[in-house]
Motif scaffolding. Structure first.
Motif, PDB file in Angstrom:
ATOM      1  N   VAL A 165       0.840  -1.201   0.000  1.00  0.00           N
ATOM      2  CA  VAL A 165       0.000   0.000   0.000  1.00  0.00           C
ATOM      3  C   VAL A 165       0.872   1.248   0.000  1.00  0.00           C
ATOM      4  CG1 VAL A 165      -1.639   1.350   1.378  1.00  0.00           C
ATOM      5  CG2 VAL A 165      -1.971  -1.113   1.089  1.00  0.00           C
ATOM      6  N   LEU A 166       1.912   1.229   0.827  1.00  0.00           N
ATOM      7  CA  LEU A 166       2.822   2.369   0.908  1.00  0.00           C
ATOM      8  C   LEU A 166       3.637   2.504  -0.374  1.00  0.00           C
ATOM      9  CD1 LEU A 166       3.628   4.560   2.943  1.00  0.00           C
ATOM     10  CD2 LEU A 166       5.458   3.054   3.730  1.00  0.00           C
ATOM     11  N   GLU A 167       4.081   1.380  -0.930  1.00  0.00           N
ATOM     12  CA  GLU A 167       4.843   1.404  -2.176  1.00  0.00           C
ATOM     13  C   GLU A 167       3.987   1.920  -3.334  1.00  0.00           C
ATOM     14  OE1 GLU A 167       7.807  -2.318  -0.997  1.00  0.00           O
ATOM     15  OE2 GLU A 167       5.940  -2.688  -2.080  1.00  0.00           O
ATOM     16  N   ALA A 168       2.721   1.532  -3.360  1.00  0.00           N
ATOM     17  CA  ALA A 168       1.817   2.053  -4.385  1.00  0.00           C
ATOM     18  C   ALA A 168       1.615   3.553  -4.202  1.00  0.00           C
ATOM     19  CB  ALA A 168       0.473   1.321  -4.319  1.00  0.00           C
ATOM     20  N   ALA A 169       1.473   3.986  -2.959  1.00  0.00           N
ATOM     21  CA  ALA A 169       1.307   5.411  -2.687  1.00  0.00           C
ATOM     22  C   ALA A 169       2.500   6.218  -3.183  1.00  0.00           C
ATOM     23  CB  ALA A 169       1.098   5.629  -1.189  1.00  0.00           C
ATOM     24  N   ALA A 170       3.708   5.637  -3.082  1.00  0.00           N
ATOM     25  CA  ALA A 170       4.905   6.304  -3.591  1.00  0.00           C
ATOM     26  C   ALA A 170       4.834   6.508  -5.099  1.00  0.00           C
ATOM     27  CB  ALA A 170       6.154   5.497  -3.237  1.00  0.00           C
ATOM     28  N   CYS A 171       3.979   5.724  -5.755  1.00  0.00           N
ATOM     29  CA  CYS A 171       3.769   5.837  -7.197  1.00  0.00           C
ATOM     30  C   CYS A 171       2.498   6.621  -7.524  1.00  0.00           C
ATOM     31  CB  CYS A 171       3.675   4.450  -7.829  1.00  0.00           C
ATOM     32  SG  CYS A 171       5.146   3.431  -7.597  1.00  0.00           S
ATOM     33  N   GLY A 172       1.897   7.237  -6.504  1.00  0.00           N
ATOM     34  CA  GLY A 172       0.667   7.986  -6.731  1.00  0.00           C
ATOM     35  C   GLY A 172      -0.524   7.096  -7.014  1.00  0.00           C
ATOM     36  N   THR A 173      -0.504   5.879  -6.507  1.00  0.00           N
ATOM     37  CA  THR A 173      -1.589   4.924  -6.736  1.00  0.00           C
ATOM     38  C   THR A 173      -2.343   4.690  -5.432  1.00  0.00           C
ATOM     39  OG1 THR A 173      -0.296   3.828  -8.463  1.00  0.00           O
ATOM     40  CG2 THR A 173      -2.174   2.619  -7.575  1.00  0.00           C
ATOM     41  N   PRO A 174      -3.604   5.122  -5.350  1.00  0.00           N
ATOM     42  CA  PRO A 174      -4.389   4.900  -4.132  1.00  0.00           C
ATOM     43  C   PRO A 174      -4.847   3.455  -4.023  1.00  0.00           C
ATOM     44  CG  PRO A 174      -5.743   5.949  -5.799  1.00  0.00           C
ATOM     45  CD  PRO A 174      -4.365   5.844  -6.388  1.00  0.00           C
ATOM     46  N   ALA A 175      -5.302   3.074  -2.839  1.00  0.00           N
ATOM     47  CA  ALA A 175      -5.665   1.685  -2.582  1.00  0.00           C
ATOM     48  C   ALA A 175      -7.135   1.534  -2.221  1.00  0.00           C
ATOM     49  CB  ALA A 175      -4.808   1.112  -1.453  1.00  0.00           C
ATOM     50  N   VAL A 176      -7.684   0.403  -2.633  1.00  0.00           N
ATOM     51  CA  VAL A 176      -8.954  -0.088  -2.108  1.00  0.00           C
ATOM     52  C   VAL A 176      -8.603  -1.327  -1.299  1.00  0.00           C
ATOM     53  CG1 VAL A 176     -11.193  -1.120  -2.645  1.00  0.00           C
ATOM     54  CG2 VAL A 176     -10.354   0.801  -4.017  1.00  0.00           C
ATOM     55  N   ALA A 177      -8.967  -1.334  -0.025  1.00  0.00           N
ATOM     56  CA  ALA A 177      -8.535  -2.424   0.850  1.00  0.00           C
ATOM     57  C   ALA A 177      -9.625  -2.767   1.849  1.00  0.00           C
ATOM     58  CB  ALA A 177      -7.260  -2.028   1.592  1.00  0.00           C
ATOM     59  N   TYR A 178      -9.514  -3.967   2.382  1.00  0.00           N
ATOM     60  CA  TYR A 178     -10.418  -4.371   3.452  1.00  0.00           C
ATOM     61  C   TYR A 178     -10.074  -3.612   4.734  1.00  0.00           C
ATOM     62  CZ  TYR A 178     -12.744  -8.275   1.050  1.00  0.00           C
ATOM     63  OH  TYR A 178     -13.521  -9.044   0.216  1.00  0.00           O
ATOM     64  N   ASP A 179     -11.107  -3.283   5.489  1.00  0.00           N
ATOM     65  CA  ASP A 179     -10.940  -2.574   6.754  1.00  0.00           C
ATOM     66  C   ASP A 179     -10.569  -3.586   7.834  1.00  0.00           C
ATOM     67  OD1 ASP A 179     -10.986  -0.867   8.884  1.00  0.00           O
ATOM     68  OD2 ASP A 179     -13.123  -0.375   8.746  1.00  0.00           O
ATOM     69  N   VAL A 180      -9.295  -3.981   7.842  1.00  0.00           N
ATOM     70  CA  VAL A 180      -8.788  -5.007   8.758  1.00  0.00           C
ATOM     71  C   VAL A 180      -7.520  -4.478   9.424  1.00  0.00           C
ATOM     72  CG1 VAL A 180      -9.746  -6.909   7.396  1.00  0.00           C
ATOM     73  CG2 VAL A 180      -7.407  -6.112   6.939  1.00  0.00           C
ATOM     74  N   PRO A 181      -7.074  -5.144  10.506  1.00  0.00           N
ATOM     75  CA  PRO A 181      -5.830  -4.708  11.151  1.00  0.00           C
ATOM     76  C   PRO A 181      -4.684  -4.561  10.154  1.00  0.00           C
ATOM     77  CG  PRO A 181      -6.908  -6.363  12.498  1.00  0.00           C
ATOM     78  CD  PRO A 181      -7.689  -6.284  11.220  1.00  0.00           C
ATOM     79  N   GLY A 182      -3.929  -3.500  10.312  1.00  0.00           N
ATOM     80  CA  GLY A 182      -2.801  -3.236   9.429  1.00  0.00           C
ATOM     81  C   GLY A 182      -3.195  -2.362   8.258  1.00  0.00           C
ATOM     82  N   LEU A 183      -4.150  -2.822   7.477  1.00  0.00           N
ATOM     83  CA  LEU A 183      -4.582  -2.043   6.318  1.00  0.00           C
ATOM     84  C   LEU A 183      -5.349  -0.794   6.737  1.00  0.00           C
ATOM     85  CD1 LEU A 183      -5.597  -4.902   3.859  1.00  0.00           C
ATOM     86  CD2 LEU A 183      -3.511  -3.522   3.844  1.00  0.00           C
ATOM     87  N   ARG A 184      -6.049  -0.867   7.864  1.00  0.00           N
ATOM     88  CA  ARG A 184      -6.718   0.345   8.338  1.00  0.00           C
ATOM     89  C   ARG A 184      -5.714   1.346   8.908  1.00  0.00           C
ATOM     90  NH1 ARG A 184      -9.055  -3.142  12.863  1.00  0.00           N
ATOM     91  NH2 ARG A 184     -10.722  -3.512  11.362  1.00  0.00           N
ATOM     92  N   ASP A 185      -4.457   0.894   9.079  1.00  0.00           N
ATOM     93  CA  ASP A 185      -3.387   1.793   9.516  1.00  0.00           C
ATOM     94  C   ASP A 185      -2.685   2.436   8.323  1.00  0.00           C
ATOM     95  OD1 ASP A 185      -3.046   1.108  12.628  1.00  0.00           O
ATOM     96  OD2 ASP A 185      -3.393  -0.749  11.549  1.00  0.00           O
ATOM     97  N   SER A 186      -2.465   1.657   7.257  1.00  0.00           N
ATOM     98  CA  SER A 186      -1.714   2.168   6.108  1.00  0.00           C
ATOM     99  C   SER A 186      -2.603   2.878   5.091  1.00  0.00           C
ATOM    100  CB  SER A 186      -0.957   1.026   5.418  1.00  0.00           C
ATOM    101  OG  SER A 186      -1.832  -0.013   5.028  1.00  0.00           O
ATOM    102  N   VAL A 187      -3.921   2.648   5.143  1.00  0.00           N
ATOM    103  CA  VAL A 187      -4.859   3.337   4.251  1.00  0.00           C
ATOM    104  C   VAL A 187      -5.705   4.294   5.082  1.00  0.00           C
ATOM    105  CG1 VAL A 187      -6.785   3.090   2.640  1.00  0.00           C
ATOM    106  CG2 VAL A 187      -4.978   1.358   2.681  1.00  0.00           C
ATOM    107  N   ARG A 188      -5.695   5.555   4.702  1.00  0.00           N
ATOM    108  CA  ARG A 188      -6.556   6.544   5.354  1.00  0.00           C
ATOM    109  C   ARG A 188      -7.825   6.669   4.523  1.00  0.00           C
ATOM    110  NH1 ARG A 188      -2.422  11.382   7.347  1.00  0.00           N
ATOM    111  NH2 ARG A 188      -1.278  10.095   8.858  1.00  0.00           N
ATOM    112  N   HIS A 189      -8.937   6.221   5.116  1.00  0.00           N
ATOM    113  CA  HIS A 189     -10.192   6.118   4.376  1.00  0.00           C
ATOM    114  C   HIS A 189     -10.627   7.462   3.796  1.00  0.00           C
ATOM    115  CE1 HIS A 189     -14.034   4.605   3.148  1.00  0.00           C
ATOM    116  NE2 HIS A 189     -14.704   5.378   3.984  1.00  0.00           N
TER     117      HIS A 189
END
Length: 337
Positions: free
Chosen positions: A239-263
């Motif tokens: 998720v962070l590596e994609a963000a470095a490329c200007g690519t946003p994420a769609v992710a499940y709201d689960v531990p870890g991903l709810r930390d790296s993705v700001r809804h």
């Protein structure tokens, strides 16, 4: 001190040899300042034999991933075993033998507190980014393709079946968008996914196994969206590596991903296991260029606050504080004897 590489070459035997090698090196006069115990489900049990201050480094708990890693029926037993491992460390923490616990997210910190770790020992240190590698991502991302990507390990707990089922819905509503699932696979799981893709009659979905780093960066940069439907993560580094490329994420709201993705700031979080919501979020991101561009810009700015240098500096400070804490001064002096 030299160590026979053959002794530690296997992931299955490294835990068995760690104590033996530590004792051999210490018997030869080696005295480390601190021992870092890297816990990846199975720990090294260093509080049982290490004389120096111990710091634990842990990304995540396996927890509900056991049912995907082994068998659904094995999940309760696996989780009980994992908790038993941690009982050794929580006891060591209470006795002053474990000086610091370093983890990567608030989600994992909370999991550790629930297992009995003292909150004051737990330090959150986020993963970093190799900006030398990702510095050209904005150029690669110029004029993104009609592409949705998953980049990461292709393993059951990532729940990529959900992505394929959601993609069936998305594919029916778009004419050009394509899906690529790329990464290091578990062969049997990849075969299962390929069979499902065929059964769903997916026309614009492909798998790319064991890709090199440059290709990984290409997919992250060229995709309009990264999709990550994992069961849980420590953080979710792709998720962070994609963000470095200007690519946003769609992710499940689960531990870890709810930390790296700001809804609705750097991506979209959806209810775990909700295929229709996952498909809706992917489709909305593809259709709504205004929303996607806003999330893309925010994600890139967010990624710029992370680097491995800053991560190293924070960890070095934690270890320095550990070494100079009063409870460890006796240990530091005794190991010189």
């Amino acid at each position: 001190m030299e160590v026979d590489d053959e002794e530690i070459s296997s992931l299955n035997t490294v835990y068995l040899y760690a104590r033996k090698i530590y004792q051999r090196l210490r018997g030869s006069g080696w005295r480390p300042d601190v021992v870092i115990d890297e816990v990846n489900t199975v720990p090294f049990f260093t509080p049982k034999y290490v004389k120096e201050p111990v710091a634990m480094l842990i990304h995540q708990l396996c927890k509900d991933c056991w049912k995907y890693a082994v068998n659904p029926l094995a999940q309760p037993l696996g989780w009980r075993l994992e908790k038993a491992f941690h009982d050794i460390y929580t006891k060591a923490a209470r006795e002053g033998k474990l000086g610091a616990v370093i983890t990567v997210s608030q989600s994992t910190k909370q999991d550790l507190i629930e297992l009995g770790y003292p909150e004051e020992l737990i330090h959150i240190v986020h993963n970093g980014l190799d900006w030398d590698f990702y510095s050209d991502c904005t150029e690669l991302a110029d004029g993104k393709d009609e592409l949705v990507a998953y980049v990461g390990r292709i393993t059951p707990y990532k729940r990529l079946e959900d992505l394929l089922k959601a993609w069936k819905v998305v594919e029916q509503g778009t004419r050009d968008a394509a899906l690529v699932i790329a990464g290091r696979p578990e062969p049997r799981y990849l075969e299962r996914l390929a069979r499902l893709a065929k059964k769903l009659n997916l026309r614009r979905a492909e798998f790319r196994a064991n890709i090199p780093q440059q290709e990984k960066k290409k997919w992250l940069a060229r995709a309009k969206i990264l999709v990550y439907p994992s069961t849980r993560e420590g953080w979710g580094q792709p998720v962070l590596e994609a963000a470095a490329c200007g690519t946003p994420a769609v992710a499940y709201d689960v531990p870890g991903l709810r930390d790296s993705v700001r809804h609705m700031e750097t991506g979209i979080l959806v209810k775990p296991g909700d295929i229709s919501q996952l498909a809706e979020a992917i489709g909305m991101m593809l259709r709504d260029s205004g929303l996607r561009n806003k999330l893309s810009e925010n994600a890139y700015r967010y990624a710029q606050s992370f680097s491995w240098d800053s991560t190293a500096e924070v960890i070095a400070k934690i270890l320095s504080d550990l070494l100079t804490s009063p409870q460890n001064l006796g240990s530091i002096n005794s190991r010189k004897e």
